[in-house]
Design a protein around this motif. Structure first.
Motif, PDB file in Angstrom:
ATOM      1  N   LEU A 156     -60.898  -3.184-109.835  1.00  0.00           N
ATOM      2  CA  LEU A 156     -62.057  -2.364-109.500  1.00  0.00           C
ATOM      3  C   LEU A 156     -62.126  -1.130-110.384  1.00  0.00           C
ATOM      4  O   LEU A 156     -61.115  -0.490-110.647  1.00  0.00           O
ATOM      5  CB  LEU A 156     -61.977  -1.898-108.038  1.00  0.00           C
ATOM      6  N   LYS A 157     -63.350  -0.778-110.819  1.00  0.00           N
ATOM      7  CA  LYS A 157     -63.547   0.441-111.603  1.00  0.00           C
ATOM      8  C   LYS A 157     -63.543   1.645-110.679  1.00  0.00           C
ATOM      9  O   LYS A 157     -63.141   2.735-111.039  1.00  0.00           O
ATOM     10  CB  LYS A 157     -64.928   0.418-112.263  1.00  0.00           C
ATOM     11  N   THR A 158     -64.092   1.453-109.483  1.00  0.00           N
ATOM     12  CA  THR A 158     -64.246   2.549-108.526  1.00  0.00           C
ATOM     13  C   THR A 158     -64.326   1.917-107.138  1.00  0.00           C
ATOM     14  O   THR A 158     -64.344   0.700-107.008  1.00  0.00           O
ATOM     15  CB  THR A 158     -65.514   3.369-108.837  1.00  0.00           C
ATOM     16  N   GLN A 159     -64.332   2.750-106.108  1.00  0.00           N
ATOM     17  CA  GLN A 159     -64.475   2.209-104.757  1.00  0.00           C
ATOM     18  C   GLN A 159     -65.817   2.662-104.194  1.00  0.00           C
ATOM     19  O   GLN A 159     -66.183   3.832-104.311  1.00  0.00           O
ATOM     20  CB  GLN A 159     -63.350   2.737-103.841  1.00  0.00           C
ATOM     21  N   ALA A 192     -55.418  10.361-118.424  1.00  0.00           N
ATOM     22  CA  ALA A 192     -56.688   9.701-118.735  1.00  0.00           C
ATOM     23  C   ALA A 192     -56.757   8.280-118.200  1.00  0.00           C
ATOM     24  O   ALA A 192     -57.838   7.706-118.132  1.00  0.00           O
ATOM     25  CB  ALA A 192     -56.893   9.684-120.254  1.00  0.00           C
ATOM     26  N   ALA A 193     -55.608   7.695-117.803  1.00  0.00           N
ATOM     27  CA  ALA A 193     -55.615   6.315-117.336  1.00  0.00           C
ATOM     28  C   ALA A 193     -56.038   6.266-115.873  1.00  0.00           C
ATOM     29  O   ALA A 193     -55.655   7.101-115.069  1.00  0.00           O
ATOM     30  CB  ALA A 193     -54.222   5.707-117.480  1.00  0.00           C
ATOM     31  N   SER A 224     -54.652  -1.341-106.417  1.00  0.00           N
ATOM     32  CA  SER A 224     -53.850  -0.466-105.576  1.00  0.00           C
ATOM     33  C   SER A 224     -52.420  -0.976-105.569  1.00  0.00           C
ATOM     34  O   SER A 224     -52.170  -2.143-105.316  1.00  0.00           O
ATOM     35  CB  SER A 224     -54.435  -0.478-104.160  1.00  0.00           C
ATOM     36  N   GLY A 225     -51.475  -0.113-105.897  1.00  0.00           N
ATOM     37  CA  GLY A 225     -50.091  -0.558-105.925  1.00  0.00           C
ATOM     38  C   GLY A 225     -49.224   0.608-106.337  1.00  0.00           C
ATOM     39  O   GLY A 225     -49.675   1.752-106.360  1.00  0.00           O
ATOM     40  N   SER A 226     -47.939   0.318-106.674  1.00  0.00           N
ATOM     41  CA  SER A 226     -47.096   1.415-107.127  1.00  0.00           C
ATOM     42  C   SER A 226     -46.940   1.322-108.634  1.00  0.00           C
ATOM     43  O   SER A 226     -46.797   0.241-109.197  1.00  0.00           O
ATOM     44  CB  SER A 226     -45.731   1.362-106.440  1.00  0.00           C
ATOM     45  N   SER A 227     -47.005   2.489-109.300  1.00  0.00           N
ATOM     46  CA  SER A 227     -46.963   2.463-110.762  1.00  0.00           C
ATOM     47  C   SER A 227     -45.522   2.338-111.231  1.00  0.00           C
ATOM     48  O   SER A 227     -44.613   2.936-110.665  1.00  0.00           O
ATOM     49  CB  SER A 227     -47.626   3.702-111.346  1.00  0.00           C
ATOM     50  N   TYR A 260     -46.804   1.041-119.128  1.00  0.00           N
ATOM     51  CA  TYR A 260     -47.084   1.399-117.731  1.00  0.00           C
ATOM     52  C   TYR A 260     -47.843   0.259-117.088  1.00  0.00           C
ATOM     53  O   TYR A 260     -48.689  -0.351-117.706  1.00  0.00           O
ATOM     54  CB  TYR A 260     -47.956   2.656-117.659  1.00  0.00           C
ATOM     55  N   TRP A 261     -47.547  -0.011-115.836  1.00  0.00           N
ATOM     56  CA  TRP A 261     -48.336  -1.017-115.120  1.00  0.00           C
ATOM     57  C   TRP A 261     -48.320  -0.700-113.629  1.00  0.00           C
ATOM     58  O   TRP A 261     -47.525   0.108-113.159  1.00  0.00           O
ATOM     59  CB  TRP A 261     -47.810  -2.425-115.382  1.00  0.00           C
ATOM     60  N   VAL A 262     -49.237  -1.361-112.903  1.00  0.00           N
ATOM     61  CA  VAL A 262     -49.308  -1.188-111.455  1.00  0.00           C
ATOM     62  C   VAL A 262     -48.719  -2.431-110.811  1.00  0.00           C
ATOM     63  O   VAL A 262     -49.151  -3.541-111.083  1.00  0.00           O
ATOM     64  CB  VAL A 262     -50.768  -0.998-110.979  1.00  0.00           C
TER      65      VAL A 262
END
Lengths: 232, 202
Positions: free
Chosen positions: A140-143, B6-7, B12-15, B26-28
């Motif tokens: 997703l770009k945004t929510q 800037a990233a 949704s997760g832990s980086s 870097y990844w999620v």
């Protein structure tokens, strides 16, 4: 002189004009869907399942991006033209937030099932869809977060109206915002309202949508923290 | 270390990050049901069809992956593999581009089979990507603990599939249940859970 006070008069359920109903959100409740969520706002309850990115009918596939399909199922009866309009609105509100270019020739399906209807249904459907997309791990770009308000005949503005409040209102407006909360992603308005009242509603909804967004982010963070401590 | 400001995250997760000589990645890290392929991923697939020069294999993607007949150790034009339709295979992803159909190989990076190839008999279960990554990371307590109790074979696909094979059906079911149950448990809890399953099955 007659003053229209926003906070003095209580509503039928005892709320203030700008008070939202108690809200609870659940995710990952369906074990066959890629992502799912359930939103309970007062007496309004609905559930959303997300499938994808996955196979799609060759007729409908797009060469360069994913295709989003929304199905809105009312609490009882068959889906009719009302539901088709809601599906189209939800699709246009939510689709821009998905990074569809990452998954060409696939389909993402959002299925919304209303379990009990008590007002603010469209906003609840959009919010639950966003939660289910996050749960599915769709990029997703945004929510997108939405909020509803109703305008009463005496000019009072009430947030998160119940079904009864919506029926007796002069106008019902739903606004959807993105995470940055600057512009408006989508608007649905019905009834009679002045330009001034339109913008009053817009700002009130922006404020309540921002609160909803922080609540959802808090929930996500808590879930991640609790699952991380276990694996370490 | 945290990623540059800037990233923005798209999931949704832990980086997580890993620092190399020249670059930092870097990844999620997140847990998903739907598999999205990446090159070099080990995956478990089911053979759907055999064509003149490749197999079509289902790896849980929106389209089946293609596995060339020559992508096996020691395969030549005269000496081809004999995978049946419906058999399970352990393979490595070689092509995972968004505009192309995914491709697999049963040859390891060294040119030998490295454990890739047909998985005969055994039992296939589904799990989320988070559990699959945890099992493959080598930090999973449950696999080691089960190995102390029984002799068994296991293959883990990053596409959310785990294949288990052991001496008896009862034991295979116990092992697969223990692996699936261990997802959100600490090592101590996983040991206790495995003991309970073992007692209950006797």
């Amino acid at each position: 002189p007659k003053m229209s006070s926003l906070t003095a008069k209580k509503r039928a359920d005892g709320r203030d004009a700008n008070q939202l109903r108690a809200l609870s959100a659940e995710r990952s409740l369906l074990n066959r869907a890629d992502g799912s969520s359930r939103l309970v706002v007062g007496e309004s309850k609905l559930m959303v399942a997300v499938y994808g990115p996955g196979t799609i009918n060759k007729r409908l596939e797009k060469m360069d991006k994913a295709t989003l399909q929304v199905t809105f199922r009312p609490v009882s009866g068959f889906s009719g033209s009302v539901e088709t309009e809601l599906e189209s609105f939800i699709q246009s509100a939510v689709e821009p937030s998905i990074m569809g270019l990452l998954h060409p020739r696939t389909g993402i399906q959002i299925v919304i099932q209303v379990q009990h209807s008590d007002g603010s249904e469209l906003a609840n459907a959009i919010n639950a869809s966003t939660l289910a997309l996050i749960d599915a791990g769709v990029a997703l770009k945004t929510q997108v977060v939405a909020s509803t308000c109703a305008l009463l005949s005496d000019g009072t503005l009430i947030l998160d109206p119940t079904l009864e409040e919506e029926a007796s209102a002069t106008a019902v407006l739903t606004f959807a915002f993105d995470k940055q909360m600057k512009g408006v992603v989508a608007t649905k308005a019905s009834g009679y309202y002045s330009e001034e009242n339109f913008f009053r509603c817009l700002e009130a909804c922006r404020h309540s949508a921002a609160q909803l967004l922080s609540f959802f982010e808090l929930g996500l963070r808590k879930k991640l923290e609790s699952s991380r401590t276990v694996t370490e | 270390t945290s990623p540059p400001a800037a990233a923005t995250a798209s999931k949704s997760g832990s980086s997580s990050s890993s620092k190399g000589e020249m670059t930092t990645r870097y990844w999620v890290q997140n847990d998903q049901r739907r598999y999205l392929p990446a090159v070099h991923d080990p995956v478990i697939g089911v053979v759907l069809a055999r064509h003149s020069d490749s197999y079509k294999v289902d790896i849980g993607m929106s389209v089946p992956a293609s596995l060339p007949l020559l992508a096996f150790e020691g395969a030549t034009r005269k000496n081809r593999p004999n995978l049946q339709v419906g058999s399970t295979v352990y393979a490595r992803v070689t092509v995972a581009h968004k505009d192309m159909d995914p491709e697999l190989t049963c040859v390891g990076s060294s040119g030998r089979s490295d454990g890739f190839g047909a998985l005969n008999d055994g039992y296939l279960v589904r799990c989320g990507s988070g559990l699959a990554q945890h099992l493959l990371s080598g930090q999973s307590a449950i696999l080691k603990y089960l190995g102390k109790m029984f002799a068994y074979e296991v293959a883990i696909g990053l596409n959310g599939r785990v294949w288990v094979k052991s001496d008896s059906v009862k034991r295979t079911i116990l092992i697969s249940n223990a692996i699936l149950n261990s997802e959100h448990l600490t090592a101590a809890q996983a040991h206790e859970m495995a003991q309970r399953l073992l007692k209950a099955s006797d």
